[in-house]
Write a protein that holds these residues in place. Structure first.
Motif, PDB file in Angstrom:
ATOM      1  N   UNK A  28     -12.417   7.510  11.746  1.00 30.38           N
ATOM      2  CA  UNK A  28     -12.470   6.048  11.620  1.00 30.38           C
ATOM      3  C   UNK A  28     -11.174   5.506  11.023  1.00 30.38           C
ATOM      4  N   UNK A  29     -10.640   6.193  10.007  1.00 27.77           N
ATOM      5  CA  UNK A  29      -9.405   5.753   9.357  1.00 27.77           C
ATOM      6  C   UNK A  29      -8.151   6.107  10.148  1.00 27.77           C
ATOM      7  N   UNK A  30      -8.255   7.040  11.079  1.00 29.83           N
ATOM      8  CA  UNK A  30      -7.077   7.502  11.810  1.00 29.83           C
ATOM      9  C   UNK A  30      -6.346   8.598  11.058  1.00 29.83           C
ATOM     10  N   UNK A  43      -2.297  13.015   7.486  1.00 32.44           N
ATOM     11  CA  UNK A  43      -1.432  12.001   8.070  1.00 32.44           C
ATOM     12  C   UNK A  43      -2.277  10.803   8.455  1.00 32.44           C
ATOM     13  N   UNK A  44      -1.933   9.650   7.880  1.00 32.87           N
ATOM     14  CA  UNK A  44      -2.581   8.382   8.228  1.00 32.87           C
ATOM     15  C   UNK A  44      -1.671   7.670   9.214  1.00 32.87           C
ATOM     16  N   UNK A  45      -2.160   7.492  10.425  1.00 34.25           N
ATOM     17  CA  UNK A  45      -1.368   6.788  11.439  1.00 34.25           C
ATOM     18  C   UNK A  45      -1.267   5.311  11.063  1.00 34.25           C
ATOM     19  N   UNK A  98       4.194  -0.479  -3.416  1.00 32.98           N
ATOM     20  CA  UNK A  98       3.480  -1.011  -2.265  1.00 32.98           C
ATOM     21  C   UNK A  98       3.632  -0.082  -1.054  1.00 32.98           C
ATOM     22  N   UNK A  99       2.540   0.095  -0.326  1.00 38.09           N
ATOM     23  CA  UNK A  99       2.584   0.902   0.884  1.00 38.09           C
ATOM     24  C   UNK A  99       2.838   0.026   2.094  1.00 38.09           C
ATOM     25  N   UNK A 100       3.768   0.434   2.921  1.00 43.11           N
ATOM     26  CA  UNK A 100       4.078  -0.300   4.149  1.00 43.11           C
ATOM     27  C   UNK A 100       3.219   0.226   5.297  1.00 43.11           C
ATOM     28  N   UNK A 101       3.188  -0.498   6.393  1.00 42.97           N
ATOM     29  CA  UNK A 101       2.410  -0.069   7.549  1.00 42.97           C
ATOM     30  C   UNK A 101       3.279   0.875   8.385  1.00 42.97           C
TER      31      UNK A 101
END
Length: 143
Positions: A28-30, A43-45, A98-101
């Motif tokens: 669900x989270x990728x 690894x989070x896409x 901060x986390x970027x996309x």
């Protein structure tokens, strides 16, 4: 096939793509699992779904915490002695920047694995592993 059987099969074959079958939350989270230097890295896409602050295009803090917790649980269940799904007792997440996309990675280290409780530290980073965006310290119930 039970959860434990799926985890054992993934651990024995090193086919971590099967982890999503046992933990649908990862799909669900990728999240996917990569093997690296004798351990594993999640690894989070990158996806717009993960944005918590649309003005800054920053990852949602809850997502970062979930990725860290999942990294800790995956590292624990890949330990040869572990036969059950670890349950969080307490978790502390330190948000460092901060986390970027962008693709985001997380890894965990089991600092103590007892019969009933395990201590785990995890870190989450993006471009530079030496500059984590968040860290986790947690205790997990192993029975």
């Amino acid at each position: 096939m039970s959860f434990v059987d799926i985890i054992h099969a993934a651990r024995d074959s090193r086919d971590y793509s099967r982890m999503g079958e046992a933990i649908p939350y990862m799909d669900t989270l990728g999240l996917s699992v990569e093997e690296r230097d004798g351990g594993v890295v999640l690894l989070l896409a990158a996806a717009e779904l993960h944005v918590g602050n649309p003005w800054k295009q920053a990852l949602h803090g809850g997502l970062i915490g979930a990725v860290l917790e999942t990294a800790a649980i995956v590292q624990l269940i890949l330990e040869p002695e572990v036969e059950t799904l670890p349950k969080p007792i307490n978790i502390t997440v330190d948000y460092l920047r901060s986390g970027r996309v962008v693709p985001t990675r997380a890894a965990a280290e089991v600092t103590k694995l007892g019969r009933r409780v395990a201590n785990v530290h995890a870190r989450c980073w993006q471009d530079d592993e030496s500059r984590p965006i968040a860290t986790l310290s947690g205790h997990f119930l192993m029975t």
